[in-house]
Scaffold this motif. Structure first.
Motif, PDB file in Angstrom:
ATOM      1  N   LEU A  53      39.256  44.965  38.006  1.00 24.66           N
ATOM      2  CA  LEU A  53      38.845  46.096  38.858  1.00 24.66           C
ATOM      3  C   LEU A  53      37.842  45.639  39.906  1.00 24.66           C
ATOM      4  CD1 LEU A  53      38.392  48.662  35.931  1.00 24.66           C
ATOM      5  CD2 LEU A  53      40.416  48.290  37.357  1.00 24.66           C
ATOM      6  N   GLY A  54      38.014  44.407  40.383  1.00 27.75           N
ATOM      7  CA  GLY A  54      37.110  43.869  41.404  1.00 27.75           C
ATOM      8  C   GLY A  54      37.594  44.254  42.791  1.00 27.75           C
ATOM      9  N   ASN A  55      37.481  43.316  43.735  1.00 30.31           N
ATOM     10  CA  ASN A  55      37.881  43.607  45.119  1.00 30.31           C
ATOM     11  C   ASN A  55      39.311  44.107  45.195  1.00 30.31           C
ATOM     12  OD1 ASN A  55      35.548  42.709  46.679  1.00 30.31           O
ATOM     13  ND2 ASN A  55      35.989  40.723  45.760  1.00 30.31           N
ATOM     14  N   VAL A  56      40.219  43.327  44.620  1.00 22.90           N
ATOM     15  CA  VAL A  56      41.646  43.639  44.777  1.00 22.90           C
ATOM     16  C   VAL A  56      42.040  44.826  43.900  1.00 22.90           C
ATOM     17  CG1 VAL A  56      43.978  42.711  44.590  1.00 22.90           C
ATOM     18  CG2 VAL A  56      42.123  41.227  45.352  1.00 22.90           C
ATOM     19  N   SER A 102      38.796  46.184  32.573  1.00 25.03           N
ATOM     20  CA  SER A 102      37.936  45.048  32.925  1.00 25.03           C
ATOM     21  C   SER A 102      36.917  44.952  31.801  1.00 25.03           C
ATOM     22  CB  SER A 102      37.259  45.220  34.282  1.00 25.03           C
ATOM     23  OG  SER A 102      36.057  45.944  34.150  1.00 25.03           O
ATOM     24  N   ARG A 103      36.263  43.796  31.688  1.00 26.74           N
ATOM     25  CA  ARG A 103      35.347  43.630  30.548  1.00 26.74           C
ATOM     26  C   ARG A 103      34.188  44.617  30.629  1.00 26.74           C
ATOM     27  NH1 ARG A 103      34.821  37.413  31.775  1.00 26.74           N
ATOM     28  NH2 ARG A 103      34.489  38.525  33.732  1.00 26.74           N
ATOM     29  N   HIS A 104      33.818  45.007  31.845  1.00 31.42           N
ATOM     30  CA  HIS A 104      32.727  45.976  32.014  1.00 31.42           C
ATOM     31  C   HIS A 104      33.292  47.304  32.509  1.00 31.42           C
ATOM     32  CE1 HIS A 104      31.025  41.903  32.547  1.00 31.42           C
ATOM     33  NE2 HIS A 104      30.090  42.382  31.753  1.00 31.42           N
ATOM     34  N   GLY A 156      42.187  36.966  38.399  1.00 33.16           N
ATOM     35  CA  GLY A 156      41.998  35.623  38.974  1.00 33.16           C
ATOM     36  C   GLY A 156      41.808  34.572  37.898  1.00 33.16           C
ATOM     37  N   ALA A 174      47.911  38.787  42.152  1.00 34.24           N
ATOM     38  CA  ALA A 174      47.362  38.360  43.450  1.00 34.24           C
ATOM     39  C   ALA A 174      46.845  36.931  43.335  1.00 34.24           C
ATOM     40  CB  ALA A 174      46.209  39.295  43.841  1.00 34.24           C
ATOM     41  N   LYS A 234      46.593  33.297  43.585  1.00 32.94           N
ATOM     42  CA  LYS A 234      47.165  32.105  44.255  1.00 32.94           C
ATOM     43  C   LYS A 234      46.970  30.848  43.428  1.00 32.94           C
ATOM     44  CE  LYS A 234      42.954  32.229  46.506  1.00 32.94           C
ATOM     45  NZ  LYS A 234      42.448  33.387  47.080  1.00 32.94           N
ATOM     46  N   ALA A 266      50.388  39.431  47.255  1.00 32.98           N
ATOM     47  CA  ALA A 266      48.958  39.413  47.602  1.00 32.98           C
ATOM     48  C   ALA A 266      48.330  38.034  47.453  1.00 32.98           C
ATOM     49  CB  ALA A 266      48.211  40.418  46.725  1.00 32.98           C
ATOM     50  N   ALA A 280      42.442  38.823  53.679  1.00 36.59           N
ATOM     51  CA  ALA A 280      41.800  39.216  52.420  1.00 36.59           C
ATOM     52  C   ALA A 280      41.180  40.589  52.615  1.00 36.59           C
ATOM     53  CB  ALA A 280      40.734  38.182  52.056  1.00 36.59           C
ATOM     54  N   GLY A 281      40.436  41.005  51.580  1.00 34.71           N
ATOM     55  CA  GLY A 281      39.779  42.311  51.632  1.00 34.71           C
ATOM     56  C   GLY A 281      40.473  43.268  50.695  1.00 34.71           C
TER      57      GLY A 281
HETATM   58  N1  LIG Z   1      39.320  39.156  47.268  1.00 33.90           N
HETATM   59  C1  LIG Z   1      40.374  39.096  48.062  1.00 33.90           C
HETATM   60  O1  LIG Z   1      40.361  39.564  49.200  1.00 33.90           O
HETATM   61  C2  LIG Z   1      41.639  38.439  47.559  1.00 33.90           C
HETATM   62  C3  LIG Z   1      42.721  38.276  48.457  1.00 33.90           C
HETATM   63  C4  LIG Z   1      43.918  37.744  47.984  1.00 33.90           C
HETATM   64  C5  LIG Z   1      44.007  37.371  46.658  1.00 33.90           C
HETATM   65  N2  LIG Z   1      42.930  37.503  45.822  1.00 33.90           N
HETATM   66  C6  LIG Z   1      43.095  37.120  44.424  1.00 33.90           C
HETATM   67  O2  LIG Z   1      43.006  38.307  43.637  1.00 33.90           O
HETATM   68  C7  LIG Z   1      42.480  38.013  42.349  1.00 33.90           C
HETATM   69  C8  LIG Z   1      41.251  38.894  42.096  1.00 33.90           C
HETATM   70  O3  LIG Z   1      40.299  38.631  43.095  1.00 33.90           O
HETATM   71  P1  LIG Z   1      39.042  39.602  43.321  1.00 33.90           P
HETATM   72  O4  LIG Z   1      38.435  39.185  44.604  1.00 33.90           O
HETATM   73  O5  LIG Z   1      39.440  41.031  43.145  1.00 33.90           O
HETATM   74  O6  LIG Z   1      38.113  39.145  42.106  1.00 33.90           O
HETATM   75  P2  LIG Z   1      36.833  39.879  41.547  1.00 33.90           P
HETATM   76  O7  LIG Z   1      36.266  40.808  42.566  1.00 33.90           O
HETATM   77  O8  LIG Z   1      35.977  38.842  40.945  1.00 33.90           O
HETATM   78  O9  LIG Z   1      37.426  40.793  40.382  1.00 33.90           O
HETATM   79  C9  LIG Z   1      37.906  40.297  39.171  1.00 33.90           C
HETATM   80  C10 LIG Z   1      37.981  41.454  38.179  1.00 33.90           C
HETATM   81  O10 LIG Z   1      38.556  40.980  36.972  1.00 33.90           O
HETATM   82  C11 LIG Z   1      37.777  41.429  35.867  1.00 33.90           C
HETATM   83  N3  LIG Z   1      37.944  40.446  34.805  1.00 33.90           N
HETATM   84  C12 LIG Z   1      37.617  39.136  34.824  1.00 33.90           C
HETATM   85  N4  LIG Z   1      37.947  38.553  33.659  1.00 33.90           N
HETATM   86  C13 LIG Z   1      38.503  39.523  32.896  1.00 33.90           C
HETATM   87  C14 LIG Z   1      39.052  39.551  31.584  1.00 33.90           C
HETATM   88  N5  LIG Z   1      39.077  38.462  30.818  1.00 33.90           N
HETATM   89  N6  LIG Z   1      39.534  40.718  31.116  1.00 33.90           N
HETATM   90  C15 LIG Z   1      39.509  41.843  31.870  1.00 33.90           C
HETATM   91  N7  LIG Z   1      39.001  41.872  33.122  1.00 33.90           N
HETATM   92  C16 LIG Z   1      38.508  40.725  33.616  1.00 33.90           C
HETATM   93  C17 LIG Z   1      36.359  41.510  36.431  1.00 33.90           C
HETATM   94  O11 LIG Z   1      35.543  42.466  35.819  1.00 33.90           O
HETATM   95  P3  LIG Z   1      34.678  42.230  34.505  1.00 33.90           P
HETATM   96  O12 LIG Z   1      33.669  41.183  34.804  1.00 33.90           O
HETATM   97  O13 LIG Z   1      34.134  43.593  34.235  1.00 33.90           O
HETATM   98  O14 LIG Z   1      35.640  41.802  33.456  1.00 33.90           O
HETATM   99  C18 LIG Z   1      36.659  42.059  37.838  1.00 33.90           C
HETATM  100  O15 LIG Z   1      36.822  43.454  37.777  1.00 33.90           O
HETATM  101  C19 LIG Z   1      42.181  36.519  42.381  1.00 33.90           C
HETATM  102  O16 LIG Z   1      43.278  35.828  41.840  1.00 33.90           O
HETATM  103  C20 LIG Z   1      42.042  36.199  43.866  1.00 33.90           C
HETATM  104  O17 LIG Z   1      42.346  34.858  44.174  1.00 33.90           O
HETATM  105  C21 LIG Z   1      41.767  38.026  46.243  1.00 33.90           C
END
Ligand SMILES: NC(=O)c1ccc[n+]([C@@H]2O[C@H](COP(=O)([O-])OP(=O)(O)OC[C@H]3O[C@@H](n4cnc5c(N)ncnc54)[C@H](OP(=O)(O)O)[C@@H]3O)[C@@H](O)[C@H]2O)c1
Length: 434
Positions: A11-14, A44-46, A82, A104, A106, A131, A302-303
């Motif tokens: 539940l992060g950015n994406v 998500s863990r939190h 990720g 998403a 890569k 994505a 991204a975003g």
């Molecule tokens: N950001 C971008 O614009 C973008 C663009 C294209 C692709 N991507 C890809 O999209 C993916 C996610 O990126 P993001 O930027 O959204 O990352 P992020 O903001 O760090 O979010 C990751 C999420 O995953 C949760 N998480 C992590 N480990 C977990 C687990 N073991 N069980 C359950 N939840 C877990 C985290 O929350 P908790 O800590 O609460 O668990 C958090 O909500 C990645 O593969 C990245 O390469 C990102």
């Protein structure tokens, strides 16, 4: 109509971007599909402290991804956490339960995508990953379907928004790399550890995925020659502009008579080309096909929301397949099976080069450098020297006619002992085939 049920893990950015679209745009999505997409679980863990959009009151909220994957009502799992560890477990466990996955990721798909697709075929599920590269540009759909009838010969991409932002800022403001990076970090555009971006590793994972789609070979990131942008300075843009070029981190995949040549490296692009006009955090891909000639794709790389659109559009496609009972999925790699890739050494690259030197000025420098180039049968094209106040650190440029990377490296080797050099020369290819 009965909905297709979705479980969102991450539940992060994406994840948050995808959820915003799934909730706010639910009626449009249902109108396009003819049935609703229903978010049945989020994880998500939190999760307890996660900010969720309105409309998810009835959804299961859990910190344990297995609850989502094993939920009997969930049809599609979105892996949006990720990394290559738990994310891989999620996809494999989903396949084992017969559930299609949207991701998403890569990093994971560049390293293990082909194996995961083999597992998906066996489990008769789909994996969708629009994505994972250039979030807001539907480049996978283009390669997988839009131009799949063509035979692709060349693909160039600007695939890392952070690098493109930094290079554009250096170009426009004349600020140096360290300064722009620090600003980008303070503004949240660059990570605290910027290596994945500025050393080219993120872009190389993306090129591994796109070139697998375009050329049908099993390409892993370590197959790709990679150089980052740390050495690019304002003076390089001044000289590049004198040559009517600019500098971008170019991801290149070219079919040559010897095979597929892959690289991620800063390169000079003629300013008249469409890729050279890509500025700031934008991404772009330029593809040349044998039959359809050139096509170009541009947008946000991204975003949360641009990437969220890619995730939601993948969810819609997979939901349609499930609803229509389609047993034959289009491979996420655009080829039913990927062939083996035999990496070609970058030494085979053939292009003109820009060589930038920093020297302690004294007579005879150009003659010494020209002799090293001539010994490798490299022809000089131009010598450029802007007036500089500091004779102890004088930057100037030699451009050379098209030659091989091997010859350039051999010439640089000959120059290595020259005591007037303040640092090793910077050699950048000049892309002339765009
Ligand atoms: N950001 C971008 O614009 C973008 C663009 C294209 C692709 N991507 C890809 O999209 C993916 C996610 O990126 P993001 O930027 O959204 O990352 P992020 O903001 O760090 O979010 C990751 C999420 O995953 C949760 N998480 C992590 N480990 C977990 C687990 N073991 N069980 C359950 N939840 C877990 C985290 O929350 P908790 O800590 O609460 O668990 C958090 O909500 C990645 O593969 C990245 O390469 C990102």
């Amino acid at each position: 109509m009965q909905p297709v049920n979705i479980g969102i893990i991450g539940l992060g950015n994406v994840g948050s971007g995808a959820l915003t679209i799934l909730t706010e745009n639910a009626s449009q999505i249902a109108a396009k599909l003819g049935f609703p997409l229903h978010v049945a679980a989020v994880c998500s863990r939190h999760v307890a402290s996660a900010k969720l959009p309105a409309g998810l009151e009835g959804a299961l909220k859990t910190a344990d991804w297995r609850e989502v994957v094993n939920h009997p009502d969930i049809h599609i799992v979105a892996e949006l956490i990720g990394g290559t560890g738990v994310a891989r477990e999620i996809i494999e466990a989903s396949a084992a339960c017969g559930k299609s996955v949207v991701t998403a990721n890569k990093e994971l798909m560049a390293l293990h995508g082909a194996e995961l697709w083999d597992q998906a075929i066996a489990a008769r599920i789909n994996i969708a990953m629009e994505a994972s590269v250039a979030g807001g540009i539907p480049i996978h759909t283009v390669l997988r379907e839009g131009i799949s009838g063509d035979r692709i010969t060349t693909l160039y991409g600007i695939l890392n928004g952070t690098c493109n932002f930094i290079l554009t800022e250096i170009e426009q403001r004349g600020a140096d790399f360290g300064h722009v990076l620090a600003e980008a970090q303070a503004a949240g555009y660059a990570e605290a550890d910027p290596s994945a971006d500025v050393d080219g590793f993120d872009a190389r994972s993306k090129l591994a995925i796109l070139s697998a789609l375009a050329f049908g070979e099993r390409i892993v990131p370590s197959d790709i020659y990679t150089e980052g942008i740390r050495r690019i300075s304002p003076i390089d843009f001044e000289y590049a502009h004198m040559l009517d070029h600019t500098i971008r981190l170019v991801c290149a995949a070219r079919q040559t008579p010897k095979g597929l040549l892959l690289s991620v490296r800063p390169s000079l692009l003629p300013r008249s080309t469409i890729l050279a006009s890509v500025r700031g955090a934008y991404n772009a891909a330029w593809v040349r096909g044998k039959y359809g000639a050139d096509t170009f794709y541009y947008g946000r790389g991204a975003g949360p929301l641009p990437t969220g659109v890619a995730v939601v559009s993948d969810l819609m496609r997979v939901a349609r397949e499930i609803r229509s009972g389609s047993p034959e999925r289009v491979s996420p790699f655009a080829h039913a099976r990927l062939g083996e890739y035999k990496p070609l050494p970058i030494a085979l690259n053939h292009s003109a080069y820009y060589l930038r030197f920093r020297v302690k000025d004294r007579p005879g420098i150009i003659a010494s450098l020209a002799a090293a180039l001539s010994a490798e049968k490299i022809s000089l094209d131009a010598v450029l020297q802007l007036p500089q106040p500091n004779a102890d650190d004088l930057p100037f440029v030699i451009t050379v006619a098209p030659t091989t990377e091997q010859s350039i490296q051999d010439a640089l080797q000959r120059m290595a002992g020259m005591d007037f050099l303040v640092e090793p020369p910077l050699a950048l290819p000049m892309e002339g085939s765009l």
